[in-house]
Write an enzyme that holds these catalytic residues in place. Sequence first.
Site, short mmCIF file in Angstrom:
data_model
loop_
_atom_site.label_atom_id
_atom_site.label_comp_id
_atom_site.label_asym_id
_atom_site.label_seq_id
_atom_site.Cartn_x
_atom_site.Cartn_y
_atom_site.Cartn_z
N LYS A 28 34.74 -79.32 -30.93
CA LYS A 28 35.97 -79.58 -31.71
C LYS A 28 36.76 -80.43 -31.01
CE LYS A 28 35.15 -75.21 -34.18
NZ LYS A 28 35.95 -73.73 -34.48
N TYR A 31 33.95 -76.32 -44.44
CA TYR A 31 34.47 -75.07 -44.27
C TYR A 31 34.59 -74.39 -45.46
CZ TYR A 31 35.00 -75.29 -39.03
OH TYR A 31 34.77 -75.48 -37.88
N ASN A 71 38.84 -72.94 -30.21
CA ASN A 71 37.59 -72.28 -29.65
C ASN A 71 36.54 -73.31 -29.41
OD1 ASN A 71 36.78 -72.78 -32.16
ND2 ASN A 71 36.49 -70.38 -32.55
N HIS A 125 31.88 -75.22 -32.54
CA HIS A 125 31.41 -74.67 -33.70
C HIS A 125 29.80 -74.90 -33.87
CE1 HIS A 125 30.48 -73.60 -38.03
NE2 HIS A 125 29.78 -74.62 -38.31
N GLU A 167 24.87 -78.47 -43.27
CA GLU A 167 25.99 -78.99 -42.08
C GLU A 167 25.43 -80.51 -41.55
OE1 GLU A 167 27.36 -75.77 -39.46
OE2 GLU A 167 28.49 -74.88 -41.02
P1 CMP Z 1 33.93 -71.78 -36.59
O1 CMP Z 1 32.71 -71.21 -35.84
O2 CMP Z 1 34.25 -73.20 -36.53
O3 CMP Z 1 34.11 -70.98 -38.03
C1 CMP Z 1 35.25 -71.00 -38.74
C2 CMP Z 1 36.51 -71.16 -37.81
O4 CMP Z 1 37.84 -70.57 -38.41
C3 CMP Z 1 36.23 -70.15 -36.56
O5 CMP Z 1 35.25 -71.09 -35.73
C4 CMP Z 1 37.54 -70.43 -36.06
O6 CMP Z 1 37.81 -71.49 -35.00
C5 CMP Z 1 38.33 -70.53 -37.15
N1 CMP Z 1 39.48 -69.31 -37.26
C6 CMP Z 1 40.95 -69.55 -37.38
N2 CMP Z 1 41.16 -68.37 -37.63
C7 CMP Z 1 40.24 -67.55 -37.65
C8 CMP Z 1 40.31 -66.00 -37.94
N3 CMP Z 1 41.43 -65.43 -38.05
N4 CMP Z 1 39.04 -65.53 -38.20
C9 CMP Z 1 38.04 -66.27 -38.07
N5 CMP Z 1 38.07 -67.63 -37.63
C10 CMP Z 1 38.91 -68.12 -37.62
#
Ligand code: CMP
Length: 142
Positions: free
Chosen positions: A3, A43, A106, A109, A120
């Site tokens: 990311k 998403y 984070n 992904h 994806e």
């Molecule tokens: P990702 O694996 O990219 O899939 C969905 C993303 O939403 C997740 O990682 C997080 O980076 C983001 N996200 C932000 N806030 C939340 C939350 N409260 N719960 C879950 N995912 C979140």
Amino acid sequence: MIKPDGFGRRLCGAIIGRYERKGLRLVGLKMQVIPRDLAERHYAEHAGKPFYEDLVAFITSGPTILMVWEGADAIQVARKMNGATDCQKADVGTIRGDFGLNTRNNLVHASDSVETAAREINLYFDESDLWDFPMPDGHWLS
Ligand code: CMP
């Protein structure tokens, strides 16, 4: 996917190196600032959730590294290596546990199933972007 925070914090090499050293095989890789329409398709399952707008804004905010990896149980292995979504809760030794601090930023992904991976990969790659080279160390890893 690495990311925009992973790119901005110069962690691309460290992250790619972890998947490589584990024995996964790199099949495709590109760098892209994801346009909003693609981010919304990626998403779509989170549309309407409280964090959705923030997530789409973040994921489109800078370059990402998009990758396709293959290997034995690659999905489970990659997700285990990434660690829990909330970097505060992610185990030490995982990418998020070692380098990340929160849930939005984070770093990575990974697709959560074979079906999601197919969807994806199709969002970001053409068939001609993917390379099916046998690896010389394959017999150690199968
Ligand atoms: P990702 O694996 O990219 O899939 C969905 C993303 O939403 C997740 O990682 C997080 O980076 C983001 N996200 C932000 N806030 C939340 C939350 N409260 N719960 C879950 N995912 C979140």
